[in-house]
Design a protein around this motif. Structure first.
Motif, PDB file in Angstrom:
ATOM      1  N   ALA A 216       0.802  -1.220   0.000  1.00 20.55           N
ATOM      2  CA  ALA A 216       0.000   0.000   0.000  1.00 20.55           C
ATOM      3  C   ALA A 216       0.834   1.268   0.000  1.00 20.55           C
ATOM      4  O   ALA A 216       0.387   2.306  -0.502  1.00 20.55           O
ATOM      5  N   LEU A 217       2.036   1.215   0.566  1.00 12.63           N
ATOM      6  CA  LEU A 217       2.841   2.421   0.747  1.00 12.63           C
ATOM      7  C   LEU A 217       3.755   2.630  -0.452  1.00 12.63           C
ATOM      8  O   LEU A 217       4.570   1.763  -0.797  1.00 12.63           O
ATOM      9  N   VAL A 218       3.615   3.783  -1.094  1.00  9.98           N
ATOM     10  CA  VAL A 218       4.326   4.106  -2.331  1.00  9.98           C
ATOM     11  C   VAL A 218       5.170   5.358  -2.084  1.00  9.98           C
ATOM     12  O   VAL A 218       4.754   6.263  -1.353  1.00  9.98           O
ATOM     13  N   ALA A 219       6.335   5.422  -2.696  1.00  6.17           N
ATOM     14  CA  ALA A 219       7.255   6.528  -2.416  1.00  6.17           C
ATOM     15  C   ALA A 219       6.732   7.865  -2.933  1.00  6.17           C
ATOM     16  O   ALA A 219       6.619   8.836  -2.175  1.00  6.17           O
ATOM     17  N   GLU A 220       6.414   7.940  -4.215  1.00  6.93           N
ATOM     18  CA  GLU A 220       6.067   9.212  -4.841  1.00  6.93           C
ATOM     19  C   GLU A 220       4.649   9.165  -5.404  1.00  6.93           C
ATOM     20  O   GLU A 220       4.266   8.196  -6.043  1.00  6.93           O
ATOM     21  N   ALA A 221       3.910  10.238  -5.169  1.00  7.13           N
ATOM     22  CA  ALA A 221       2.537  10.329  -5.667  1.00  7.13           C
ATOM     23  C   ALA A 221       2.517  10.813  -7.111  1.00  7.13           C
ATOM     24  O   ALA A 221       3.392  11.577  -7.534  1.00  7.13           O
ATOM     25  N   PRO A 222       1.521  10.390  -7.875  1.00  3.99           N
ATOM     26  CA  PRO A 222       1.376  10.947  -9.221  1.00  3.99           C
ATOM     27  C   PRO A 222       0.927  12.405  -9.147  1.00  3.99           C
ATOM     28  O   PRO A 222       0.577  12.912  -8.075  1.00  3.99           O
ATOM     29  N   ARG A 223       0.939  13.069 -10.263  1.00  6.36           N
ATOM     30  CA  ARG A 223       0.424  14.429 -10.340  1.00  6.36           C
ATOM     31  C   ARG A 223      -1.015  14.442  -9.835  1.00  6.36           C
ATOM     32  O   ARG A 223      -1.809  13.590 -10.192  1.00  6.36           O
ATOM     33  N   GLU A 224      -1.358  15.404  -8.995  1.00  9.24           N
ATOM     34  CA  GLU A 224      -2.667  15.388  -8.333  1.00  9.24           C
ATOM     35  C   GLU A 224      -3.829  15.446  -9.307  1.00  9.24           C
ATOM     36  O   GLU A 224      -4.899  14.905  -9.040  1.00  9.24           O
ATOM     37  N   SER A 225      -3.641  16.096 -10.438  1.00  8.33           N
ATOM     38  CA  SER A 225      -4.726  16.204 -11.416  1.00  8.33           C
ATOM     39  C   SER A 225      -4.769  15.034 -12.389  1.00  8.33           C
ATOM     40  O   SER A 225      -5.602  15.019 -13.308  1.00  8.33           O
ATOM     41  N   ALA A 226      -3.914  14.033 -12.183  1.00 11.78           N
ATOM     42  CA  ALA A 226      -3.877  12.863 -13.072  1.00 11.78           C
ATOM     43  C   ALA A 226      -4.974  11.887 -12.670  1.00 11.78           C
ATOM     44  O   ALA A 226      -4.727  10.872 -12.017  1.00 11.78           O
ATOM     45  N   VAL A 227      -6.201  12.221 -13.044  1.00  9.31           N
ATOM     46  CA  VAL A 227      -7.343  11.396 -12.652  1.00  9.31           C
ATOM     47  C   VAL A 227      -8.095  10.859 -13.869  1.00  9.31           C
ATOM     48  O   VAL A 227      -9.290  10.588 -13.808  1.00  9.31           O
ATOM     49  N   GLU A 228      -7.381  10.706 -14.975  1.00  7.59           N
ATOM     50  CA  GLU A 228      -8.004  10.104 -16.145  1.00  7.59           C
ATOM     51  C   GLU A 228      -8.362   8.651 -15.828  1.00  7.59           C
ATOM     52  O   GLU A 228      -7.591   7.929 -15.197  1.00  7.59           O
ATOM     53  N   LEU A 229      -9.518   8.219 -16.278  1.00  9.33           N
ATOM     54  CA  LEU A 229      -9.953   6.849 -16.026  1.00  9.33           C
ATOM     55  C   LEU A 229      -9.234   5.882 -16.955  1.00  9.33           C
ATOM     56  O   LEU A 229      -9.133   6.122 -18.151  1.00  9.33           O
ATOM     57  N   GLN A 230      -8.763   4.784 -16.375  1.00  9.26           N
ATOM     58  CA  GLN A 230      -8.009   3.806 -17.163  1.00  9.26           C
ATOM     59  C   GLN A 230      -8.863   2.637 -17.655  1.00  9.26           C
ATOM     60  O   GLN A 230      -8.460   1.922 -18.569  1.00  9.26           O
ATOM     61  N   GLY A 231     -10.020   2.415 -17.037  1.00 12.74           N
ATOM     62  CA  GLY A 231     -10.827   1.281 -17.427  1.00 12.74           C
ATOM     63  C   GLY A 231     -10.264  -0.030 -16.902  1.00 12.74           C
ATOM     64  O   GLY A 231      -9.317  -0.068 -16.107  1.00 12.74           O
ATOM     65  N   GLU A 232     -10.824  -1.135 -17.372  1.00 10.81           N
ATOM     66  CA  GLU A 232     -10.476  -2.451 -16.837  1.00 10.81           C
ATOM     67  C   GLU A 232      -9.039  -2.843 -17.111  1.00 10.81           C
ATOM     68  O   GLU A 232      -8.460  -3.648 -16.381  1.00 10.81           O
ATOM     69  N   GLY A 233      -8.422  -2.310 -18.131  1.00 11.48           N
ATOM     70  CA  GLY A 233      -7.055  -2.682 -18.460  1.00 11.48           C
ATOM     71  C   GLY A 233      -6.016  -1.851 -17.751  1.00 11.48           C
ATOM     72  O   GLY A 233      -4.819  -1.967 -18.056  1.00 11.48           O
ATOM     73  N   GLY A 234      -6.422  -1.017 -16.788  1.00 16.31           N
ATOM     74  CA  GLY A 234      -5.494  -0.099 -16.153  1.00 16.31           C
ATOM     75  C   GLY A 234      -4.579  -0.758 -15.143  1.00 16.31           C
ATOM     76  O   GLY A 234      -4.804  -1.877 -14.691  1.00 16.31           O
ATOM     77  N   THR A 235      -3.524  -0.025 -14.791  1.00 19.98           N
ATOM     78  CA  THR A 235      -2.609  -0.419 -13.734  1.00 19.98           C
ATOM     79  C   THR A 235      -2.710   0.616 -12.633  1.00 19.98           C
ATOM     80  O   THR A 235      -2.487   1.811 -12.882  1.00 19.98           O
TER      81      THR A 235
END
Length: 330
Positions: A216-235
Motif C-alpha cells: 500500500a505504501l508508495v514513495a512518490e505520488a502521481p500528479r494530483e490532477s492525473a485522474v483520467e480513467l483507465q478502465g479495466e485494463g489499467g494499472t
C-alpha cells in the motif's frame, strides 16, 4: 498493461455484496438509499433536470441579461467544461457581480448539489480561502430543457457541477475538485474542514499487516490532477482491495462513505452505481504516499483510491487538494 487484481470469483462476488450491504447499512450516515434486491435502491442514476440544483440553475439561466449571457454562457461541448484545476476562474465575473436575486439562485444551486453538512463545510472553505462565496465564478453550458445543460462553479479549491445527468455515466457531472488552505504545512492541518478525511483514510493503513503495508505504501505520488480513467485494463497504485479481509474492506467502504458525504444523495447514488459497474470494491486499489508526510509521523497525508471507473486523489500536504473523477469508461 494488465490490471493487478485477484481473479478468484467466489471472493470477488462476496466482497462486492459485502460492499453494497455495508453502504446500504450506512444510509443514515451518508445519505445513501437502502438496499432492494441486493443492489442500491435509487430513483435513477443521478440527478435529473427536475432536481433542486438543476431547476435553480435553469432559473438562473433565464434571469441572465443578454450581456451577461455573452460572458457566462457557452455551448455544451466548449473546452472550458472539460478543464479542471484547484484554483481557476472559469469566467471573469465573480458571483458578487451578479444581481442579488441571481446570487441567491447560485447559492440555491450550491445548496442543492451538496448535503447539509457538505454545504456548511464548503461555505467555511470559501470564506477562509477566498473571502467568501461571492468571490467564486460560474459558467453555464448548453440550455436548460435540453439533454445538454450544465452549471459549473470554480474558484480557489473548488469545482462544483450540476448537470441533470446531461453527462450520463459520470457522477457529479464530470471531474470535480475540492480543498482547503487552512492549517497550511502544519501537522494535523489545524482548522482544515477536510482533514478528517485524512484521519479516516489512515484508519485503513493502521489496520493493514506488514506485507499489506508494503504493497500500500508508495514513495512518490502521481500528479494530483492525473485522474483520467483507465478502465479495466489499467494499472493502479497501491494494494488491491481484493487482498483485504472483510473487516479491512469495511474500513475502506467507510472511507468511501465519508468522502462522498458532502454531496447530495443523487450524486452519491450514481457514484456508488458506477463503482459497482466497474467491478465493485475488489476492483479498487488504495495507495498511501511517503512524500510530504507532515510531522514525519507516519500518518500519510497523501492517498489515493483508484479503479476502472473511480479515481479519488487526496493531497493533504501542504494543505488539501482533492481531484475526483467517477465515470463509466466508454
Amino acid at each position: 498493461m494488465a490490471q493487478e487484481r485477484c481473479d478468484e470469483p467466489r471472493i470477488d462476488t462476496l466482497s462486492r455484496r459485502q460492499f453494497v450491504r455495508a453502504v446500504g447499512g450506512a444510509a443514515a450516515i451518508g445519505g445513501l438509499a437502502p438496499l432492494v434486491g441486493g443492489s442500491i435502491a435509487r430513483a435513477g442514476d443521478g440527478p435529473t433536470a427536475s432536481s433542486a440544483a438543476e431547476t435553480a440553475a435553469a432559473r438562473l439561466y433565464q434571469s441572465l441579461r443578454p450581456e451577461q449571457r455573452e460572458v457566462l454562457c457557452f455551448p455544451y461541448d466548449h473546452e472550458l467544461r472539460r478543464r479542471i484545476n484547484a484554483n481557476w476562474a472559469i469566467t471573469e465575473p465573480t458571483i458578487g457581480e451578479l444581481d442579488t436575486e441571481q446570487q441567491m439562485l447560485v447559492e440555491e444551486v450550491v445548496r442543492g448539489a451538496t448535503s447539509p453538512e457538505g454545504y456548511d463545510r464548503f461555505r467555511i472553505q470559501m470564506d477562509q480561502d477566498s473571502g467568501g462565496f461571492e468571490e467564486y465564478h460560474i459558467a453555464l453550458f448548453g440550455e436548460p430543457g435540453t439533454d445538454t445543460f450544465e452549471f459549473e462553479m470554480t474558484g480557489r479549491h473548488l469545482t462544483l457541477r450540476a448537470d441533470g445527468n446531461s453527462n450520463p455515466g459520470a457522477a457529479f457531472g464530470g471531474p470535480i475538485v475540492y480543498g482547503h488552505g487552512e492549517g497550511d504545512a502544519k501537522k494535523g492541518l489545524p482548522g482544515n474542514v477536510f482533514y478528517y478525511q485524512t484521519v479516516k483514510a489512515n484508519q485503513v493503513f493502521g489496520a493493514l499487516d506488514g506485507k499489506q503495508r508494503e504493497l500500500a505504501l508508495v514513495a512518490e505520488a502521481p500528479r494530483e490532477s492525473a485522474v483520467e480513467l483507465q478502465g479495466e485494463g489499467g494499472t493502479f497504485p497501491g494494494i488491491c482491495l481484493c487482498e483485504l479481509s472483510p473487516d479491512q474492506k469495511e474500513l475502506v467502504s467507510s472511507v468511501i462513505r465519508v468522502i462522498l458525504d458532502p454531496y447530495r444523495a443523487e450524486d452519491v447514488e450514481e457514484a456508488m452505481s458506477i463503482i459497482e459497474a466497474g467491478g465493485g470494491l475488489d476492483a479498487l486499489h488504495m495507495a498511501f504516499y511517503k512524500q510530504d508526510d507532515l510531522g514525519n509521523d507516519g500518518e500519510w497525508d497523501i492517498w489515493r483510491l483508484e479503479g476502472p471507473t473511480f479515481v479519488w486523489h487526496f493531497r493533504g500536504a501542504p494543505h488539501v487538494h482533492a481531484y475526483v473523477n467517477i465515470a463509466k469508461k466508454v
